[in-house]
Enzyme design. Structure first.
Site, PDB file in Angstrom:
ATOM      1  CE  LYS A  18      11.471   1.922  -3.589  1.00  0.00           C
ATOM      2  NZ  LYS A  18      10.318   1.886  -2.648  1.00  0.00           N
ATOM      3  CB  THR A  73      12.317  -6.714   4.090  1.00  0.00           C
ATOM      4  OG1 THR A  73      11.598  -7.734   3.357  1.00  0.00           O
ATOM      5  CG2 THR A  73      13.748  -7.187   4.320  1.00  0.00           C
ATOM      6  N   GLY A  96       7.456  -3.427   4.946  1.00  0.00           N
ATOM      7  CA  GLY A  96       7.350  -1.987   5.107  1.00  0.00           C
ATOM      8  C   GLY A  96       8.584  -1.188   4.756  1.00  0.00           C
ATOM      9  CB  THR A  97      11.843  -1.956   3.116  1.00  0.00           C
ATOM     10  OG1 THR A  97      11.252  -2.689   2.031  1.00  0.00           O
ATOM     11  CG2 THR A  97      12.403  -2.933   4.133  1.00  0.00           C
ATOM     12  N   GLY A  98       9.627  -0.052   1.832  1.00  0.00           N
ATOM     13  CA  GLY A  98       9.323   1.043   0.902  1.00  0.00           C
ATOM     14  C   GLY A  98       8.624   2.201   1.590  1.00  0.00           C
ATOM     15  CB  CYS A  99       5.893   2.272   4.114  1.00  0.00           C
ATOM     16  SG  CYS A  99       4.711   1.199   3.294  1.00  0.00           S
TER      17      CYS A  99
END
Length: 287
Positions: A173, A204, A206-209
């Site tokens: 990412k 932002t 929790g964007t990865g989750c």
């Protein structure tokens, strides 16, 4: 209806972890289930406490899921204990789980390590080789590859090292001031860039989750990996563009931005008029 399982920690503020995963899975059209690795006390400003479950209880949760409603995909988020990682790997192997998306949460945006070196070693040995796709950010890709990543070429080289080492696809990412919003998918000796639009939203959390759960949801529905990544990026862009603004820190996204229907409406003039009309009709026969 297709099904997906998230194995991760609970976020009491609802923006990341299990809560974000479930919201994402529902919004992407699959039935969501969870096996919780830890409880956290946190909000948009930070984490104040963590309480892990025992490996035995985590295994029991996974047993109950796979022996009743088998998941079509599995997303794995932050697991800070080596014993829990071993238990997850054992159960996924036992049940021959498919479409495993691992978000190797190891390094915070600030650069601070979130799990111990021992747990990282266990993650590498037991869980990463089982993955269909890994979704590291730049600092995590540096840990997994042992390389410094400063350019697009570095992203490609690091993704190649990780993919060849763990025999899985890697979605490296962008962000962290490098190739912002553009992600690199590497697998089977080839790569593809997924370009995204930079959205000026400071919330932002929790964007990865969310991204990894959206990928798992689409894999569960039968989309191939390329289409799953593309759809997941479109979903997270929409969730960010909705510009939800909650909390005093880095707030959550609006995971339900695309959900429409009668039960999403707020109580306003339209609802008031409808209720008034219904009440008038019900009371019309009264003396």
């Amino acid at each position: 209806m297709r099904t997906a399982l998230t194995i991760a920690g609970s976020d009491s503020s609802g923006g990341a972890g299990i809560q974000a995963d479930i919201k994402t899975m529902i919004s992407n059209g699959v039935y969501a289930m969870s096996a919780i690795t830890a409880l956290t006390a946190q909000n948009t400003t930070g984490v104040t406490g963590i309480m892990e479950v025992s490996p035995e209880f985590l295994g029991e949760q996974i047993d109950n899921i796979f022996t009743d409603i088998r998941p079509d995909a599995v997303k794995i988020g932050m697991v800070s204990s080596g014993n829990l990682i071993v238990e997850i790997a054992k159960k996924l192997k036992e049940y021959d789980a498919k479409n495993i998306v691992v978000d190797p949460v190891m390094v915070a945006t600030s650069g601070a390590k979130l799990i111990s070196d021992d747990a990282i070693a266990t993650l590498k040995e037991y869980l990463l080789p089982m993955a269909t796709v890994l979704t590291p950010n730049i600092p995590e890709a540096e840990v997994l590859s042992g390389m410094s990543i400063k350019s697009e070429e570095d992203m490609i080289a690091a993704a190649r090292v990780i993919s060849e080492k763990y025999h899985c696809a890697v979605l490296c990412k962008g962000g962290h001031q490098l190739n912002d919003a553009n992600d690199l998918l590497y697998r089977d000796g080839s790569f593809r860039w997924f370009h995204g639009k930079r959205i000026d939203n400071p919330n932002t959390h929790g964007t990865g989750c969310t991204l990894s759960s959206a990928i798992a949801s689409n894999l569960a529905k039968g989309f191939d990996l390329d289409a799953s990544v593309e759809r997941a990026k479109r979903y997270i862009s929409g969730a960010l563009a909705a510009m939800l603004d909650l909390g005093k820190g880095s707030g959550p996204m609006n995971h339900g931005f695309a959900i429409v229907g009668e039960f999403m409406k707020e109580y306003g003039q339209e609802a008031f008029a409808q209720d008034s009309e219904e009440n008038a009709s019900e009371n019309s026969g009264e003396v």
